[in-house]
Every structure is written in structure tokens, then in C-alpha cells.
Design a protein around this motif. Sequence first.
Motif, PDB file in Angstrom:
ATOM      1  N   THR A 230      10.390   1.803  10.110  1.00  0.00           N
ATOM      2  CA  THR A 230      10.461   0.133   9.173  1.00  0.00           C
ATOM      3  C   THR A 230      11.418  -0.969  10.115  1.00  0.00           C
ATOM      4  O   THR A 230      10.285  -1.948  10.107  1.00  0.00           O
ATOM      5  N   ARG A 231      12.342  -0.546  10.399  1.00  0.00           N
ATOM      6  CA  ARG A 231      12.968  -1.674  11.147  1.00  0.00           C
ATOM      7  C   ARG A 231      12.569  -2.122  12.297  1.00  0.00           C
ATOM      8  O   ARG A 231      12.776  -2.663  12.499  1.00  0.00           O
ATOM      9  N   LYS A 232      11.672  -0.597  13.141  1.00  0.00           N
ATOM     10  CA  LYS A 232      10.942  -0.821  14.493  1.00  0.00           C
ATOM     11  C   LYS A 232       9.681  -1.328  13.930  1.00  0.00           C
ATOM     12  O   LYS A 232       9.058  -2.212  15.424  1.00  0.00           O
ATOM     13  N   GLY A 233       8.922  -2.500  13.193  1.00  0.00           N
ATOM     14  CA  GLY A 233       8.005  -2.893  12.600  1.00  0.00           C
ATOM     15  C   GLY A 233       7.263  -1.448  12.716  1.00  0.00           C
ATOM     16  O   GLY A 233       5.547  -1.814  12.411  1.00  0.00           O
ATOM     17  N   LEU A 234       7.452  -0.314  12.674  1.00  0.00           N
ATOM     18  CA  LEU A 234       5.893   0.877  12.617  1.00  0.00           C
ATOM     19  C   LEU A 234       5.553   1.237  11.980  1.00  0.00           C
ATOM     20  O   LEU A 234       4.067   1.176  11.319  1.00  0.00           O
ATOM     21  N   ILE A 235       6.090   0.719  11.025  1.00  0.00           N
ATOM     22  CA  ILE A 235       5.663   0.894   8.973  1.00  0.00           C
ATOM     23  C   ILE A 235       5.874   0.282   8.062  1.00  0.00           C
ATOM     24  O   ILE A 235       7.100  -0.892   8.530  1.00  0.00           O
ATOM     25  N   ASP A 236       5.025  -0.439   7.172  1.00  0.00           N
ATOM     26  CA  ASP A 236       4.939  -1.206   6.058  1.00  0.00           C
ATOM     27  C   ASP A 236       5.725  -1.114   4.997  1.00  0.00           C
ATOM     28  O   ASP A 236       4.383  -0.636   4.238  1.00  0.00           O
ATOM     29  N   PRO A 237       6.715  -1.489   4.164  1.00  0.00           N
ATOM     30  CA  PRO A 237       6.448  -0.471   3.018  1.00  0.00           C
ATOM     31  C   PRO A 237       5.295  -0.238   1.560  1.00  0.00           C
ATOM     32  O   PRO A 237       5.835   0.205   0.826  1.00  0.00           O
ATOM     33  N   ALA A 238       5.318  -2.226   2.301  1.00  0.00           N
ATOM     34  CA  ALA A 238       4.318  -2.124   1.160  1.00  0.00           C
ATOM     35  C   ALA A 238       2.375  -1.042   1.218  1.00  0.00           C
ATOM     36  O   ALA A 238       2.570  -0.814   0.521  1.00  0.00           O
ATOM     37  N   ALA A 239       2.645  -1.148   1.633  1.00  0.00           N
ATOM     38  CA  ALA A 239       1.481  -0.030   2.500  1.00  0.00           C
ATOM     39  C   ALA A 239       2.235   0.965   2.066  1.00  0.00           C
ATOM     40  O   ALA A 239       0.739   2.001   1.498  1.00  0.00           O
ATOM     41  N   LEU A 240       2.889   1.740   2.702  1.00  0.00           N
ATOM     42  CA  LEU A 240       3.319   2.907   1.873  1.00  0.00           C
ATOM     43  C   LEU A 240       3.122   2.892  -0.044  1.00  0.00           C
ATOM     44  O   LEU A 240       2.769   4.035  -0.417  1.00  0.00           O
ATOM     45  N   ASP A 241       3.622   2.195  -0.815  1.00  0.00           N
ATOM     46  CA  ASP A 241       3.756   1.532  -1.756  1.00  0.00           C
ATOM     47  C   ASP A 241       2.142   1.415  -2.242  1.00  0.00           C
ATOM     48  O   ASP A 241       1.882   2.575  -3.060  1.00  0.00           O
ATOM     49  N   GLU A 242       0.635   1.211  -1.678  1.00  0.00           N
ATOM     50  CA  GLU A 242      -0.613   0.847  -2.104  1.00  0.00           C
ATOM     51  C   GLU A 242      -0.865   2.135  -1.229  1.00  0.00           C
ATOM     52  O   GLU A 242      -2.283   3.032  -2.051  1.00  0.00           O
ATOM     53  N   ILE A 243      -0.393   2.983  -0.015  1.00  0.00           N
ATOM     54  CA  ILE A 243      -0.814   4.160  -0.048  1.00  0.00           C
ATOM     55  C   ILE A 243      -0.929   5.777  -1.617  1.00  0.00           C
ATOM     56  O   ILE A 243      -1.634   5.867  -1.755  1.00  0.00           O
ATOM     57  N   ILE A 244       0.444   5.102  -1.754  1.00  0.00           N
ATOM     58  CA  ILE A 244       1.005   5.908  -2.983  1.00  0.00           C
ATOM     59  C   ILE A 244       0.201   5.777  -4.149  1.00  0.00           C
ATOM     60  O   ILE A 244       0.220   6.669  -4.690  1.00  0.00           O
TER      61      ILE A 244
END
Lengths: 225, 204
Positions: B29-43
Motif C-alpha cells: 500500500t505504501r508503494k501505491g501497488l495495492i489499494d486497500p479499498a480494492a481489497l475490501d471490494e474483492i472481499i
Amino acid sequence: MTRVHDMGGRFGDGPVVPEGEDAPVFAEDWHARALAVTLAAGALGQWNIDVSRHARERLSPRDYTRFSYYEKWLSGLADLLVETGVLTEEDLRGAGNDEPHALAQRALKADAVPGVLTKGGPADRDEGPAPLFSAGQAVRTHIPSDNALVTGGHTRLPHYAAGALGYVERLHGNHVFPDSNAHGLGEAPEPLYAVRFHARELWAHPEHPEDEVVLDLWQSYLAPA
Amino acid sequence: MPHDHHDHPHALLPPDPALRVKALETILTRKGLIDPAALDEIIDTYQNRIGPQNGARVVAKAWSDPAFRAALLEDATPVVADLGYYGRQGEHMVVVENTPARHNMVVCTLCSCYPWPLLGIPPGWYKSDAYRARAVREPRKVLAEFGVTLPEGTAVRVWDSTAEVRYLVLPMQPEGTEGMSEDELAALVTRDSMIGTGLPKVPA
């Protein structure tokens, strides 16, 4: 020789313990996070599904056996991130920098998730050789079951079905060949077949004379019988 | 790409799995490689929206509509896509039908392949070593652990999902349910009956 993941037919595992139909999809919150991080990292496009399967299979037998399911996913992912140069070992140690990453523009955004999950990643291809076998034809699988292209490489011919006589049940068309695609050798699509085996061909003591096992097998795994 | 190295990078992360995933998520996340909101959407997708209710609808429709059933058994992928069920881990679908002469059962001995768009994320037992190891060699003993005993004259066909083709079992329609609505029928279809380790519920 086989790897530890190739466990079909293995003895000694004990009973299957079914969960109820209404058990939570994710038994622990971190299971859900592990799945989501893995899918989101995959969307960076630095590997394909065959590479990611092989990363889990390459865990040492000790790790593969002691890790729970999603620990295998996480560990395979961490190894891949370093191997592909997305992260460094310093990053994993918590000593990396937080500067914007060159791949950051590819990061999966929340609003793109439904589209990416719906699109999937079909494995069928128009190109590739013509099928050599037709439905009903007798075939024999290669033995040993090892990847023929790369020593210790990824393959989808399980050890228990090596050298066995089977019958083509149906042709699925040409599909990406994992033994090649897992190793940066190209998709090399070729005909994929559902092949039916008598249980008595695979096991010394089948449960019932009429039982069968069907596997999806690529043309390279098969010879006429 | 290297195959085996004995100082696996994953060992650099914290050993506790919950902390391990948190650490990896934080770094990415810190490197901008994943978006926590996208993780929430997948889950949210796999926890709340995609699950065995999708497959149950397909089965109920197959029980109710002979033309749909025939098309489904002929080439399932476009047929279930028409109902909105397509996507990751369901790109190539095959539906196999149970009959009095043959019971079908699905496993992935090499990993955990499973038809996500129709059944969601596989249950823990499907991914267990015991199921992966034993389903191909002694399916009847495994079925007994699910409380299922087949008639002696019924053969078992186990489908080991070794490629990107995903299998769904079409269970036999329970007797006495002819004329029920698709919604009523779908309520009888269990997840396990579509994997082949269970049978549909019988109406009271």
C-alpha cells in the motif's frame, strides 16, 4: 520425481472433516485479506496463474506441509514479489523506502474490481497444433510425470496418473500449456482433453470395479495406446 | 526464473500469518501497488455476492427446463454466462450430470481449482490434504464421511480439475419435487451436492 503438492492417492491423511454449508466463507479475517492481496498483486501483471501456482508448489516440503492454505498463498506471493523485482528483500524486512513505485499506475482500483473479476482470464487459444486424438480413443500418459521442458518444473500431470491407460472423454480445444507458461517459455497452447481412467488402472485396490477418474490432460502428456 | 532456493524471501516477513498478511499489505500500500479499498471490494464480492446460490439457480433451472438442461450439458460456459455467471475461475465450465448409474464428484488434487462464479470460494475441507489425497482413490469412503452412501449399482466418476476447466455436478432432482418453482427447487440445492460430496435436500 514429485513435489509435495502432488498428493492425489496418498495414504495416511485421515478423515475429511466437512464444515457446515453455512460456515463463514473466510474462517479468519486474515484469510480474506490474504486472498484479496494476492488477487490485487496479480493484477499488477508481473506473472500468470501458472507462475503463481508454481511459486506455491516450490515452497519447501516442510513449509508446504506446516503452512495453512492461505499461508501458502502469502508465502508464494512474497517470494514472487521479490523474484520478479516488484519488491526487494529490504522491503520485506520493513527497511524499504515508500517512494512511489514504477508499477503504481497499474494498481487495481476499487472501481475496477468488478470488471477484472468478471473478465477473468480465459486459457483457450485459437492457435496451436491440431488434435491428435478423438473422443473414445485409447491413450497412455507419459511416465515419469515430470515437466519435460524444465527440470523440477511445473506440470499438471499428477504422479498417480503417470503411465496409465485412459480414454479420451472430450476435447476442450487448445489451452495454454502450463509446463511452458510457468517458466517464461510462452503460452505454447495445445489440445486439452478430459481423459477417463478406470480406477483399477490407477489403484491396486479400487473401491468398486466400475469407478473412474477423469483428468484434464494436455496433448504433450499423451501417446496413442 | 529460478526454481528452488533455500532462503525463501517469505521467511523475512513476520511468522504469524495475520501479521504476515498485514505486513505485506502495508508494504504494498505504501508503494501505491495495492489499494486497500480494492481489497475490501474483492472481499465483499466473494463474501456476500458470489456463492453457491448462483450454482443452485443453475441447477434449479436445469431441473425445470429440459431445453436449458440440454444446452447446459452440451456447452455450459455460454449458458451460465447468460445468467450472469462468468469470470475468474469460471472461464471454462463443464456441467456433469448424476444419474442412477453414475455419481460425479469433483476434486483438485494439485491445488484447489473450483468454479468460483457458481460456488464462490471453496470451503476448507475442499482444500484440505485429506480431501485432495483421498477423493481420487477412495471416493466412497470420503462420501461416507459426508454421510452419503450410494447404491451398489452406482459407479463413481471423480473429476480431478487439473486444467482451467471447472466442473459443476448436476445432482438428480429429488423425487416428489416436480412442479415446484425454481425458487423452491434452488432452496433444495446444497453446495456439496454441486461438488458431488452431498445430495440435494428432500422436501419435508
